[in-house]
Design an enzyme around this catalytic site. Structure first.
Site, PDB file in Angstrom:
ATOM      1  N   SER A  30       1.738 -33.377 -52.115  1.00  0.00           N
ATOM      2  CA  SER A  30       2.468 -32.328 -52.849  1.00  0.00           C
ATOM      3  C   SER A  30       3.250 -32.937 -54.007  1.00  0.00           C
ATOM      4  O   SER A  30       3.381 -32.338 -55.075  1.00  0.00           O
ATOM      5  CB  SER A  30       3.449 -31.617 -51.904  1.00  0.00           C
ATOM      6  OG  SER A  30       2.740 -31.010 -50.849  1.00  0.00           O
TER       7      SER A  30
ATOM      8  N   PHE B  92     -11.940 -34.785 -59.318  1.00  0.00           N
ATOM      9  CA  PHE B  92     -10.586 -34.870 -59.875  1.00  0.00           C
ATOM     10  C   PHE B  92      -9.730 -35.656 -58.897  1.00  0.00           C
ATOM     11  O   PHE B  92      -9.367 -35.152 -57.832  1.00  0.00           O
ATOM     12  CB  PHE B  92     -10.072 -33.441 -60.056  1.00  0.00           C
ATOM     13  CG  PHE B  92      -8.762 -33.315 -60.770  1.00  0.00           C
ATOM     14  CD1 PHE B  92      -8.629 -33.717 -62.087  1.00  0.00           C
ATOM     15  CD2 PHE B  92      -7.661 -32.766 -60.134  1.00  0.00           C
ATOM     16  CE1 PHE B  92      -7.418 -33.574 -62.754  1.00  0.00           C
ATOM     17  CE2 PHE B  92      -6.452 -32.619 -60.788  1.00  0.00           C
ATOM     18  CZ  PHE B  92      -6.330 -33.027 -62.110  1.00  0.00           C
TER      19      PHE B  92
ATOM     20  N   GLU C 110      -4.856 -27.736 -53.418  1.00  0.00           N
ATOM     21  CA  GLU C 110      -4.369 -27.400 -54.772  1.00  0.00           C
ATOM     22  C   GLU C 110      -2.958 -26.812 -54.756  1.00  0.00           C
ATOM     23  O   GLU C 110      -2.671 -25.833 -55.438  1.00  0.00           O
ATOM     24  CB  GLU C 110      -5.350 -26.473 -55.488  1.00  0.00           C
ATOM     25  CG  GLU C 110      -6.668 -27.188 -55.709  1.00  0.00           C
ATOM     26  CD  GLU C 110      -7.535 -26.598 -56.780  1.00  0.00           C
ATOM     27  OE1 GLU C 110      -7.006 -26.078 -57.766  1.00  0.00           O
ATOM     28  OE2 GLU C 110      -8.761 -26.671 -56.611  1.00  0.00           O
TER      29      GLU C 110
ATOM     30  N   GLN D 255     -10.249 -11.201 -33.897  1.00  0.00           N
ATOM     31  CA  GLN D 255      -9.674 -10.361 -32.835  1.00  0.00           C
ATOM     32  C   GLN D 255     -10.579  -9.161 -32.533  1.00  0.00           C
ATOM     33  O   GLN D 255     -10.824  -8.826 -31.378  1.00  0.00           O
ATOM     34  CB  GLN D 255      -8.270  -9.882 -33.274  1.00  0.00           C
ATOM     35  CG  GLN D 255      -7.446  -9.252 -32.177  1.00  0.00           C
ATOM     36  CD  GLN D 255      -7.036 -10.266 -31.111  1.00  0.00           C
ATOM     37  OE1 GLN D 255      -7.025 -11.466 -31.351  1.00  0.00           O
ATOM     38  NE2 GLN D 255      -6.748  -9.771 -29.924  1.00  0.00           N
TER      39      GLN D 255
ATOM     40  N   THR E 204      -4.799 -36.685 -55.561  1.00  0.00           N
ATOM     41  CA  THR E 204      -4.078 -36.928 -54.310  1.00  0.00           C
ATOM     42  C   THR E 204      -4.258 -38.377 -53.835  1.00  0.00           C
ATOM     43  O   THR E 204      -5.351 -38.936 -53.892  1.00  0.00           O
ATOM     44  CB  THR E 204      -4.574 -35.954 -53.224  1.00  0.00           C
ATOM     45  OG1 THR E 204      -4.442 -34.632 -53.729  1.00  0.00           O
ATOM     46  CG2 THR E 204      -3.786 -36.091 -51.933  1.00  0.00           C
TER      47      THR E 204
HETATM   48  C1  LIG Z   1     -10.910 -30.491 -48.038  1.00  0.00           C
HETATM   49  C2  LIG Z   1      -9.898 -30.949 -49.052  1.00  0.00           C
HETATM   50  C3  LIG Z   1     -10.271 -31.062 -50.387  1.00  0.00           C
HETATM   51  C4  LIG Z   1      -9.358 -31.533 -51.340  1.00  0.00           C
HETATM   52  N1  LIG Z   1      -9.771 -31.753 -52.633  1.00  0.00           N
HETATM   53  C5  LIG Z   1      -8.935 -32.420 -53.500  1.00  0.00           C
HETATM   54  C6  LIG Z   1      -9.417 -32.835 -54.795  1.00  0.00           C
HETATM   55  O1  LIG Z   1     -10.563 -32.567 -55.183  1.00  0.00           O
HETATM   56  N2  LIG Z   1      -8.564 -33.549 -55.583  1.00  0.00           N
HETATM   57  C7  LIG Z   1      -7.296 -33.884 -55.196  1.00  0.00           C
HETATM   58  O2  LIG Z   1      -6.602 -34.553 -55.959  1.00  0.00           O
HETATM   59  N3  LIG Z   1      -6.823 -33.481 -53.979  1.00  0.00           N
HETATM   60  C8  LIG Z   1      -7.607 -32.775 -53.121  1.00  0.00           C
HETATM   61  N4  LIG Z   1      -7.150 -32.399 -51.874  1.00  0.00           N
HETATM   62  C9  LIG Z   1      -5.780 -32.748 -51.485  1.00  0.00           C
HETATM   63  C10 LIG Z   1      -4.855 -31.551 -51.396  1.00  0.00           C
HETATM   64  O3  LIG Z   1      -4.595 -31.059 -52.680  1.00  0.00           O
HETATM   65  C11 LIG Z   1      -3.592 -32.025 -50.645  1.00  0.00           C
HETATM   66  O4  LIG Z   1      -3.960 -32.140 -49.282  1.00  0.00           O
HETATM   67  C12 LIG Z   1      -2.425 -31.079 -50.817  1.00  0.00           C
HETATM   68  O5  LIG Z   1      -1.961 -31.108 -52.153  1.00  0.00           O
HETATM   69  C13 LIG Z   1      -1.259 -31.389 -49.868  1.00  0.00           C
HETATM   70  O6  LIG Z   1      -0.925 -32.743 -49.894  1.00  0.00           O
HETATM   71  P1  LIG Z   1      -0.798 -33.537 -48.486  1.00  0.00           P
HETATM   72  O7  LIG Z   1      -2.017 -33.258 -47.709  1.00  0.00           O
HETATM   73  O8  LIG Z   1      -0.469 -34.951 -48.790  1.00  0.00           O
HETATM   74  O9  LIG Z   1       0.419 -32.841 -47.736  1.00  0.00           O
HETATM   75  P2  LIG Z   1       1.997 -33.155 -47.927  1.00  0.00           P
HETATM   76  O10 LIG Z   1       2.363 -33.121 -49.359  1.00  0.00           O
HETATM   77  O11 LIG Z   1       2.350 -34.371 -47.159  1.00  0.00           O
HETATM   78  O12 LIG Z   1       2.638 -31.889 -47.225  1.00  0.00           O
HETATM   79  C14 LIG Z   1       2.833 -31.762 -45.812  1.00  0.00           C
HETATM   80  C15 LIG Z   1       3.657 -30.497 -45.563  1.00  0.00           C
HETATM   81  O13 LIG Z   1       4.958 -30.656 -46.161  1.00  0.00           O
HETATM   82  C16 LIG Z   1       5.209 -29.574 -47.033  1.00  0.00           C
HETATM   83  N5  LIG Z   1       6.009 -30.011 -48.182  1.00  0.00           N
HETATM   84  C17 LIG Z   1       5.810 -31.076 -48.984  1.00  0.00           C
HETATM   85  N6  LIG Z   1       6.734 -31.119 -49.948  1.00  0.00           N
HETATM   86  C18 LIG Z   1       7.552 -30.050 -49.760  1.00  0.00           C
HETATM   87  C19 LIG Z   1       8.711 -29.538 -50.435  1.00  0.00           C
HETATM   88  N7  LIG Z   1       9.204 -30.106 -51.531  1.00  0.00           N
HETATM   89  N8  LIG Z   1       9.300 -28.427 -49.938  1.00  0.00           N
HETATM   90  C20 LIG Z   1       8.792 -27.806 -48.847  1.00  0.00           C
HETATM   91  N9  LIG Z   1       7.700 -28.243 -48.171  1.00  0.00           N
HETATM   92  C21 LIG Z   1       7.090 -29.347 -48.618  1.00  0.00           C
HETATM   93  C22 LIG Z   1       3.840 -29.087 -47.476  1.00  0.00           C
HETATM   94  O14 LIG Z   1       3.892 -27.755 -47.951  1.00  0.00           O
HETATM   95  C23 LIG Z   1       3.046 -29.249 -46.178  1.00  0.00           C
HETATM   96  O15 LIG Z   1       3.264 -28.138 -45.359  1.00  0.00           O
HETATM   97  C24 LIG Z   1      -8.034 -31.845 -50.929  1.00  0.00           C
HETATM   98  C25 LIG Z   1      -7.644 -31.669 -49.601  1.00  0.00           C
HETATM   99  C26 LIG Z   1      -8.555 -31.252 -48.664  1.00  0.00           C
HETATM  100  C27 LIG Z   1      -8.106 -31.135 -47.239  1.00  0.00           C
END
Ligand SMILES: Cc1cc2nc3c(=O)[nH]c(=O)nc-3n(C[C@H](O)[C@H](O)[C@H](O)COP(=O)(O)OP(=O)(O)OC[C@H]3O[C@@H](n4cnc5c(N)ncnc54)[C@H](O)[C@@H]3O)c2cc1C
Length: 402
Positions: free
Chosen positions: A147, A138, A381, A354, A141
């Site tokens: 997010s 899927f 997710e 711990q 990202t």
């Molecule tokens: C091992 C792994 C498997 C994954 N598998 C999939 C997959 O199969 N398909 C897919 O599409 N994605 C996948 N992902 C992606 C995952 O869903 C994203 O990493 C996640 O949604 C967060 O996005 P980001 O890493 O860009 O963090 P960011 O969105 O950049 O967030 C960084 C920080 O800012 C905070 N933040 C962002 N916006 C806000 C807001 N409005 N208010 C408050 N805080 C906020 C977040 O909570 C977080 O703490 C995977 C990730 C990993 C690590």
């Protein structure tokens, strides 16, 4: 039946039932035996080597764990979503990586094709996906859309009878193995009135010219699961590869994530159960100051708190899964379950390490893997922050800042 002094007709009084069905209990036992006998002995080695296991994926397929909720005509088990939740929970009790392969394979891979695919798409992809002989992924990202999933910048332009796709995706589970066969890619297919992007999902088979999938290495978590970085350069697929209706991509993505959140919650619950069991066993055996460490009240209370939190998480997750099975609104409960189970796993794994003292920091101890693996659940997710935003909106908190 009438209650005293009341006009309320209660009909036949059914007790509230917390019991799993016989079939669900049989499935739990079968998956537990498989996880303990076949995953546990090799989980740490796979984690060390960052090795995706084709053998275990195939075995999960043979046991019918892919597509448990898919109807038989497409090769599924025709069982309810709770069966699937039980399977994920039991695998996660032993190993997060294999649970990730299973959960992503089902919730993110199979689910959108099953729910939004047309007959031809379902017949083409689902039978092999349900056997565990193929995986679908899927692709939501992107490097600049995490997010904020609506900020997708990958584009799909309809040219004649083909979609031409350009862009990239990151962190996509199950997308770059030898058996990864297709990715559901969310792309911008136009502009809506007011300038917002029109988002659609398109099936892009692995191996299509212009589509590359590179495995990402060096993860702290789920090291034996597959995570890929995808690139699309003038990648052309037939216009029939559109999933559902043009412009439905955002809705499909939200609904897919709602279901997926239940499986992430199941990974939190199962993982916490596994870490707790290891801690309880160790604390009863390990002696210091001439007595088992479990008998120090501070440690007994830790174990009591862990057990209580796990029970709370179980109730929340199973209620949310029950709502889903009943086709009732469940988004709020799914987000609550995802957030609580993930954060609870975080606390339980921390206390489990711990209680193990220095030995809990060593790789030969499965509790060390739990400690690392739990972290993904706060992020994947929809992060815990995003879950709080969803819950706040659904309980009626006003404000555009959310
Ligand atoms: C091992 C792994 C498997 C994954 N598998 C999939 C997959 O199969 N398909 C897919 O599409 N994605 C996948 N992902 C992606 C995952 O869903 C994203 O990493 C996640 O949604 C967060 O996005 P980001 O890493 O860009 O963090 P960011 O969105 O950049 O967030 C960084 C920080 O800012 C905070 N933040 C962002 N916006 C806000 C807001 N409005 N208010 C408050 N805080 C906020 C977040 O909570 C977080 O703490 C995977 C990730 C990993 C690590």
């Amino acid at each position: 039946m009438k209650t005293p002094n009341s006009e309320l007709d209660l009909g036949v009084c059914m007790p509230l039932d917390f019991e799993l069905t016989d079939e669900q209990q049989i499935l739990r036992k079968m998956v537990r035996t498989f996880a303990e006998k076949e995953i546990a002995p090799i989980a740490q080695e796979l984690d060390d080597k960052e090795e995706f296991s084709y053998m275990l994926t195939e075995r999960m397929g043979e046991l019918g764990l892919f597509g448990l909720f898919v109807s038989e005509e497409y090769g599924g088990g025709n069982l309810g979503y709770i069966f699937y939740i039980i399977a994920v929970e039991e695998i996660a009790r032993i190993d997060g990586s294999q649970a990730a392969t299973l959960a992503a394979g089902n919730s993110l891979g199979i689910s959108p094709i099953y729910h939004y695919g047309n007959e031809a798409q379902k017949k083409e992809w689902l039978p092999d996906l349900c056997k565990g002989k193929a995986l679908s992924s899927f692709g939501l990202t992107e490097p600049n859309a995490g997010s904020d999933a609506g900020a997708t910048s990958t584009t799909a332009t309809l040219e004649g009878d083909q979609w031409v796709i350009n862009g990239s995706k990151i962190f996509i589970s199950n997308s770059s193995t030898d058996i990864s066969k297709v990715c559901v890619v969310q792309a911008v297919t136009g502009k809506r009135e007011g300038g917002r992007s029109e988002l659609s999902c398109i099936l892009v088979p692995n191996g299509t010219p212009g589509f590359t999938a590179e495995t990402m290495h060096g993860k702290m978590v789920w090291r034996a699961s597959n995570t890929g970085e995808l690139s699309f350069t003038d990648c052309k697929v037939p216009k029939e590869n559109l999933l559902g209706q043009r412009g439905d991509g955002f809705h499909q993505m939200l609904a897919t994530l709602d279901g997926g959140r239940l499986s992430i919650a199941a990974m939190g619950l199962g993982g916490a159960q596994g870490a707790f069991e290891l801690a309880l066993k160790y604390a009863k055996q390990r002696e210091q100051f001439g007595r088992p460490i479990a008998t120090f009240q501070v440690n007994a209370f830790k174990l009591a708190d862990m057990a209580t939190e796990i029970e709370m998480a179980r109730l929340l997750l199973y209620k949310a899964s029950w709502l889903y099975e009943q086709h009732r609104p469940f988004s709020k409960e799914a987000s609550m379950a995802k957030m609580f189970c993930s954060e609870m796993y975080h606390r339980v794994a921390n206390q489990a390490v711990q209680l193990h003292g220095g030995y809990g920091l060593m790789k030969e101890n499965a509790v060390e893997r739990h400690y690392r693996n739990q972290k993904l659940l706060d992020i994947g997710e929809g992060t815990s922050e995003v879950q709080r935003i969803v819950i706040a909106r659904l309980i009626g908190v006003p404000g555009k800042g959310l």
